[in-house]
Design an enzyme around this catalytic site. Structure first.
Site, short mmCIF file in Angstrom:
data_model
loop_
_atom_site.label_atom_id
_atom_site.label_comp_id
_atom_site.label_asym_id
_atom_site.label_seq_id
_atom_site.Cartn_x
_atom_site.Cartn_y
_atom_site.Cartn_z
N ASN A 13 0.82 -1.21 0.00
CA ASN A 13 0.00 0.00 0.00
C ASN A 13 0.85 1.25 0.00
O ASN A 13 1.97 1.28 0.52
CB ASN A 13 -0.98 0.00 1.19
N ALA A 14 0.28 2.26 -0.61
CA ALA A 14 0.86 3.60 -0.53
C ALA A 14 -0.32 4.55 -0.50
O ALA A 14 -0.71 5.12 -1.51
CB ALA A 14 1.77 3.89 -1.71
N VAL A 15 -0.93 4.63 0.67
CA VAL A 15 -2.10 5.48 0.84
C VAL A 15 -1.66 6.94 0.85
O VAL A 15 -2.40 7.82 0.42
CB VAL A 15 -2.82 5.09 2.16
N LEU A 48 -0.63 8.71 3.59
CA LEU A 48 -0.98 9.44 4.81
C LEU A 48 -2.14 10.42 4.62
O LEU A 48 -2.13 11.53 5.17
CB LEU A 48 0.26 10.16 5.37
N CYS A 102 7.33 8.19 8.59
CA CYS A 102 7.16 9.10 7.45
C CYS A 102 8.50 9.70 7.06
O CYS A 102 9.46 9.67 7.81
CB CYS A 102 6.08 10.13 7.72
N ILE A 125 5.78 -4.42 13.75
CA ILE A 125 6.50 -3.56 12.83
C ILE A 125 5.53 -2.83 11.90
O ILE A 125 4.41 -3.27 11.70
CB ILE A 125 7.48 -4.39 11.93
N THR A 177 5.13 -1.44 7.84
CA THR A 177 5.30 -2.20 6.60
C THR A 177 6.75 -2.19 6.11
O THR A 177 7.53 -1.32 6.47
CB THR A 177 4.40 -1.60 5.50
N GLY A 205 2.01 -7.40 12.11
CA GLY A 205 2.60 -7.77 10.82
C GLY A 205 2.18 -9.17 10.44
O GLY A 205 2.74 -10.14 10.91
N THR A 252 -3.99 -6.15 7.68
CA THR A 252 -4.27 -6.72 6.36
C THR A 252 -5.22 -7.91 6.38
O THR A 252 -5.93 -8.16 5.41
CB THR A 252 -2.92 -7.10 5.71
C1 LIG Z 1 -3.68 0.19 3.84
C2 LIG Z 1 -2.74 0.35 4.97
C3 LIG Z 1 -2.58 1.60 5.57
C4 LIG Z 1 -1.72 1.75 6.65
N1 LIG Z 1 -1.60 2.97 7.23
C5 LIG Z 1 -0.83 3.11 8.33
C6 LIG Z 1 -0.79 4.34 9.03
O1 LIG Z 1 -1.46 5.30 8.68
N2 LIG Z 1 0.01 4.43 10.13
C7 LIG Z 1 0.75 3.38 10.58
O2 LIG Z 1 1.45 3.50 11.59
N3 LIG Z 1 0.73 2.20 9.94
C8 LIG Z 1 -0.05 2.04 8.83
N4 LIG Z 1 -0.09 0.82 8.20
C9 LIG Z 1 0.71 -0.29 8.72
C10 LIG Z 1 -0.11 -1.21 9.63
O3 LIG Z 1 -0.56 -0.53 10.77
C11 LIG Z 1 0.71 -2.42 10.06
O4 LIG Z 1 1.85 -1.98 10.76
C12 LIG Z 1 1.17 -3.27 8.89
O5 LIG Z 1 0.18 -3.28 7.88
C13 LIG Z 1 1.48 -4.70 9.29
O6 LIG Z 1 0.37 -5.36 9.82
P1 LIG Z 1 -0.63 -6.30 8.95
O7 LIG Z 1 0.22 -7.24 8.20
O8 LIG Z 1 -1.52 -6.94 9.95
O9 LIG Z 1 -1.36 -5.37 8.03
C14 LIG Z 1 -0.96 0.65 7.11
C15 LIG Z 1 -1.11 -0.58 6.51
C16 LIG Z 1 -1.99 -0.76 5.46
C17 LIG Z 1 -2.11 -2.11 4.83
#
Ligand SMILES: Cc1cc2nc3c(=O)[nH]c(=O)nc-3n(C[C@H](O)[C@H](O)[C@H](O)COP(=O)(O)O)c2cc1C
Ligand SMILES: Cc1cc2nc3c(=O)[nH]c(=O)nc-3n(C[C@H](O)[C@H](O)[C@H](O)COP(=O)(O)OP(=O)(O)OC[C@H]3O[C@@H](n4cnc5c(N)ncnc54)[C@H](O)[C@@H]3O)c2cc1C
Ligand SMILES: Cc1cc2nc3c(=O)[nH]c(=O)nc-3n(C[C@H](O)[C@H](O)[C@H](O)COP(=O)(O)OP(=O)(O)OC[C@H]3O[C@@H](n4cnc5c(N)ncnc54)[C@H](O)[C@@H]3O)c2cc1C
Ligand SMILES: Cc1cc2nc3c(=O)[nH]c(=O)nc-3n(C[C@H](O)[C@H](O)[C@H](O)COP(=O)(O)O)c2cc1C
Ligand code: FES
Ligand code: FES
Lengths: 250, 312, 312, 250
Positions: free
Chosen positions: C81-83, C85, C140, C199, C201, C251, C274
């Protein structure tokens, strides 16, 4: 990693036990599992019992196998597999030749039409010689403490190879080599299960390779013809570190 | 499974041919270091299956048995390994290079060490054994900055690469670790290398919740396979874009699409490792065949035309 | 799929209860930042489905639209992802916290900035909105050391955490990036935080070989999901072992086994992101149920007994 | 990302085209795909044609949709999906209400027992009003350039709701809101397809949520009852950045 509670531990001798455990997975004679003894290591062990309640028969050589035979009923067995190419099933009369703990993986092949040659250093190391049909086993020991004094290949002396539809063998490489040399021109179908160091079990680490073939994925069973074409068989192998050594010279 | 003999001559040579660090390759696929490349006969077999070149297991100065098994943890989408750099020592490796080189194809010697001098000695030996190039495995533990890797210290990387380039006749490939904050800084430190190899494994661990402990005897290991493919793509893209250097891409390649993705990100050739576990040795033939078909359909006349096309 | 209403009360409370940074949780599962936590009603819904707490999307000082789609690339075993922020700015977020807090469960405000002062202002606002804690997203882009992240600069991390701890009443959670050479150094820099979150991403990229370009409009993105699980386990284990700090693991968690693995590696609670894509919201109920069953069978009387048991 | 060569582009009006492409995938009315126009963006578009040769009907509003309607036969269409919960299939007489490009996703529902209300700002924006059985369509335009001058809800005036077994509607939220208010007590079964910003399409980014439900996975179709229970419907939504705005007030 798969795990299963041990249902039974049968002590066969001072240093050898059969461990039974439930595992609902198709597997065939000649295949093996990688057994993990947490803290002690992970080692390849043939399945000596197929069916739903599987079994392995382990002789203690070192750290991991020793820890393994100390396991008790109710404890967990950790493993992955089944791995490896099984023996080809052949109808008819079988000659089964096992040296030392090599008999473990041959056990599932024994039937009422089998004849066995069971070899070991000494009497107490003999394995599964009592599982053959009465009168159909030739026992051979290095020290003559039971059966013929000699090597496995000497057990062939009284037998007519033409009587058999297939020969299956497993044991130390030099034993297999002498059998190969003895039977290669007989025309009898044969498959041998080889042994090398096996670190990964899945065909990537190269520790078990012979002539470019990985025992863990393309073997451990090979046909007589395959083995006869191998430049490394009975000649050379790599140690744990990957150092090439010459067999019989060290 | 089985005792497969292999694949006949490949007819894609013209379209698949490539060149890396001055070495001509009949196709862009090489065997990655550490997978089926300890025994010379295994490397021969991989070459027969369609790899254009092989990289040996990483070889050090002295013999090492490596870690006690478990040394691998197979996962759904990859593999964690901690082989522990088992190797016979450089003295014991001449024979294997000789066996593999009988193929007539390039055999690249991978080496590891912890100082520039050690790398140099190993590289000179590899050169004398007939290796087509040396690949520097910069991922072994680093004594000066303990905990981290040789490859995370830009000064050391620069020193090693500089020394080797000044003394070797064969090309020098620097294999970089993904376990760093700033890969571009390391890539720039390795600028004198003839090509860069990206990526090595990503540090990882697996715990068995029933055994209540890490599975690997070394606890920590390196993650490879599909799970790291998109991490590798990112590194190749970023380093290609920022340095323009020739790159060999590696990490999670198991299909022609993976290979094409790496090439478009900037790789002139690619390496395959873990896919030997999931796909078997046929992976080389399959990827070559499918890649050639893809290239023809998409109108590419050669690998070169595809290198880095996705990099903006 | 469908308009599912949810799950009734969970009866695992006694065995699943845990505590992190002084916050009592009825079970160890929290929603990870950035997934279904921009809209207060979405957070409410996640809490109804069994999460013990939610972390909001990361909120900054000013409104940002984020990147143009594509902002996600679904993969076999994860997601990039690359939302960008996207967020309404801290001023516009009061309402969402209020809506989510109506659940009575802890709502943790995630914030991002590029200086200690910015983090402080955001944190104070979150505190005033009623957030149960703040989580610092240190991933960031970092202005001083461009290319890298705020969270890869130990001095800056120490400054941010130190300042916030001296001025806030609510607990401070520091979320660390895996894209660094030496995570232990960063964890030590964040030592004053009440707990660490590991962690975020892993940097990654996907290229479409037919379109011949990166899929994400931002080219680079962050890999999450099963592909990074064992990377996360390694970070949690290593940081727990080296610092002994309280950790929230995140993660790639999608099953009770994943959660147990993280807990045994040293996590006192875990976050799920996710898996909402692959498993749906039911993942919270399922993991809670299966984890409670596992714990009972294995003889654990509480989460605490399981925390870090695999760490040697 | 899936890709398929475009087999046909049919221009329906100045700013609206139907793009056809082969895609051997089951999909149902109400589902959508995320269409990627490399370099321009990725947007949700309903499937207007099901079957093996799928189709989408796109109106250009901005960067991505404009780039999309410029595509030609033979070019590649990049997309992922199908996503979303389809409309429930109901036997019997259907009332189909579409506002603007909202008609695109309703097209597959039209059959010989359907009646349509097709609304648009102006005549040239009308979509698919010619696909209903003769005499069974009510046209409504904001400016009166065709059919009734008024809003979609005004199209209901001449109709008896009891004549229909189901109502399907899609269009701007305030249009749906006025229809909801008009029909909610009629007892007729109804499903509406909603629209919000959609960035991910797979239920994780929260941009498309309404009352905690993600349009992309739990919608975009919802029943009358579901919608009637929503606190946000017709009242508030989040912008691209996540800022909460009040509908009709901006
Ligand atoms: C779509 C999306 C948006 C994310 N936005 C943020 C964010 O705004 N701030 C943040 O600290 N982590 C963000 N993350 C990272 C997640 O909080 C998490 O650390 C990471 O996805 C690993 O966990 P998962 O495998 O359960 O998704 C985002 C992850 C995804 C997939
Ligand atoms: C495919 C395959 C199937 C096998 N099936 C069985 C089986 O069914 N039952 C069984 O008991 N064993 C079997 N083995 C052998 C078994 O894997 C080894 O005995 C085991 O790896 C020894 O590990 P350890 O940690 O106990 O010994 P280590 O501590 O590794 O070794 C201790 C010492 O014993 C020597 N040694 C180790 N193994 C052997 C051996 N097999 N023969 C002679 N010396 C040895 C070592 O070189 C070393 O000097 C099989 C091996 C393979 C490759
Ligand atoms: C589930 C779903 C299904 C859809 N199906 C279709 C379909 O079948 N056919 C179709 O043409 N469109 C459909 N849309 C709408 C379509 O996704 C948008 O028109 C598109 O995202 C606009 O993107 P853009 O990059 O072209 O415009 P942008 O550059 O993003 O926007 C340009 C301007 O137009 C405004 N705008 C964008 N979309 C709309 C809209 N739909 N109505 C009014 N103003 C708008 C924006 O706010 C902005 O001011 C659907 C939307 C959803 C959520
Ligand atoms: C079992 C195993 C052993 C490896 N040994 C080495 C090694 O000795 N030297 C090295 O540079 N890389 C080594 N690697 C890393 C690979 O060369 C490669 O960089 C990595 O596995 C990613 O590629 P893959 O996903 O195709 O396997 C090893 C990888 C595996 C799986
Ligand atoms: S044991 Fe590793 S290749 Fe066979
Ligand atoms: S579009 Fe992202 S949650 Fe629906």
């Amino acid at each position: 990693m798969i795990n299963s509670r041990i249902t039974e531990v049968e002590k066969l001798s001072q240093n050898t036990s059969t461990i039974r455990f439930k595992w609902d997975q198709h597997a065939e004679a000649g295949q093996f599992i990688m057994v993990w003894v947490p803290g002690a290591g992970e080692i390849p062990i043939s399945l000596s019992h197929l069916g739903n309640e599987k079994g392995i028969t382990v002789r203690s050589y070192g750290v991991a196998s020793e820890a393994l035979i100390k396991k008790r009923e109710g404890e967990r067995l950790f493993f992955r597999g089944p791995y490896g190419r099984p023996f080809t099933k052949v109808e008819g009369r079988k000659l089964i030749i096992g040296g030392g703990s090599g008999m473990a993986g041959l056990l599932p092949l024994i039937d009422e039409k089998s004849h066995g040659i069971v070899a070991a250093r000494t009497k107490s190391d003999l394995l599964f010689h009592d599982r053959f049909p009465r009168g159909h086993v030739t026992v051979v020991t290095d020290d003559g403490s039971a059966g013929i004094k000699g090597l496995a290949v000497d057990g062939l002396k009284g037998l007519r190879l033409e009587d058999f539809d297939v020969i299956y063998a497993c044991g130390p490489e030099m034993m297999l080599k002498s059998i190969l040399d003895r039977i290669r021109d007989s025309g009898v179908r044969a498959e041998f299960s080889l042994e090398r160091i096996m670190k990964c079990g899945i065909g990537i680490c190269d520790s078990c390779s012979i002539d470019g073939h990985q025992l863990c994925t393309e073997g451990p069973t090979f046909s007589l013809e395959e083995i006869a074409s191998m430049r490394e068989f009975g000649v050379t192998r790599l140690t744990e570190s990957g150092r090439r050594i010459w067999l019989g010279k060290h | 499974m089985g005792f497969s003999h292999c694949c006949g001559e490949l007819n894609f040579m013209s379209i698949l041919g490539t060149e890396i660090a001055g070495i001509k390759l009949e196709n862009p696929l090489m065997l990655a270091s550490g997978i089926l490349d300890e025994n010379g006969y295994s490397m021969l077999e991989i070459l027969k299956h369609g790899a254009a070149a092989v990289v040996t297991k990483s070889i050090g100065t002295t013999e090492r048995s490596g870690y006690r098994p478990p040394i691998v943890v197979p996962l759904q989408d990859g593999l964690i390994n901690a082989v522990g750099l088992s190797n016979p020592g450089i003295d014991g490796f001449r024979e294997e290079i000789k066996i593999a080189s009988s193929s007539g194809k390039p055999v690249i010697g991978s080496i590891f060490g912890s100082s520039a001098e050690e790398f140099l000695n190993l590289a000179l030996r590899m050169e004398s054994y007939g290796a087509a190039a040396v690949e520097l495995n910069l991922s072994c533990p680093h004594v000066r900055g303990f905990g981290t890797e040789v490859g995370s210290d830009p000064l050391l990387v620069e020193e090693i690469v500089g020394l080797l380039k000044s003394r070797l006749k064969i090309p020098v490939l620097a294999k970089l670790s993904p376990n760093v904050t700033d890969v571009v800084a390391i890539a720039k430190a390795a600028e004198k290398a003839d090509a860069l190899v990206l990526i090595n494994t990503v540090k990882a661990m697996a715990i068995d919740v029933y055994a209540r402990r890490p599975v690997l005897s070394n606890s920590y290991g390196g993650l490879s396979g599909p799970a790291i493919k998109n991490v590798g793509i990112r590194y190749v893209y970023e380093v290609y874009k920022e340095t323009g250097k020739q790159i060999i891409g590696v990490g999670g390649i198991s299909t022609f699409m993976d290979a094409a993705e790496y090439i478009m990100a900037g790789s002139s050739a690619v390496q395959i490792g873990t896919a030997l576990y999931t796909q078997g040795k046929g992976v080389f033939g399959n990827v070559n065949r499918d890649l050639a078909e893809f290239m023809e359909k998409e109108g590419y006349r050669g690998i070169k035309e595809m290198v880095g096309v996705a990099v903006k």
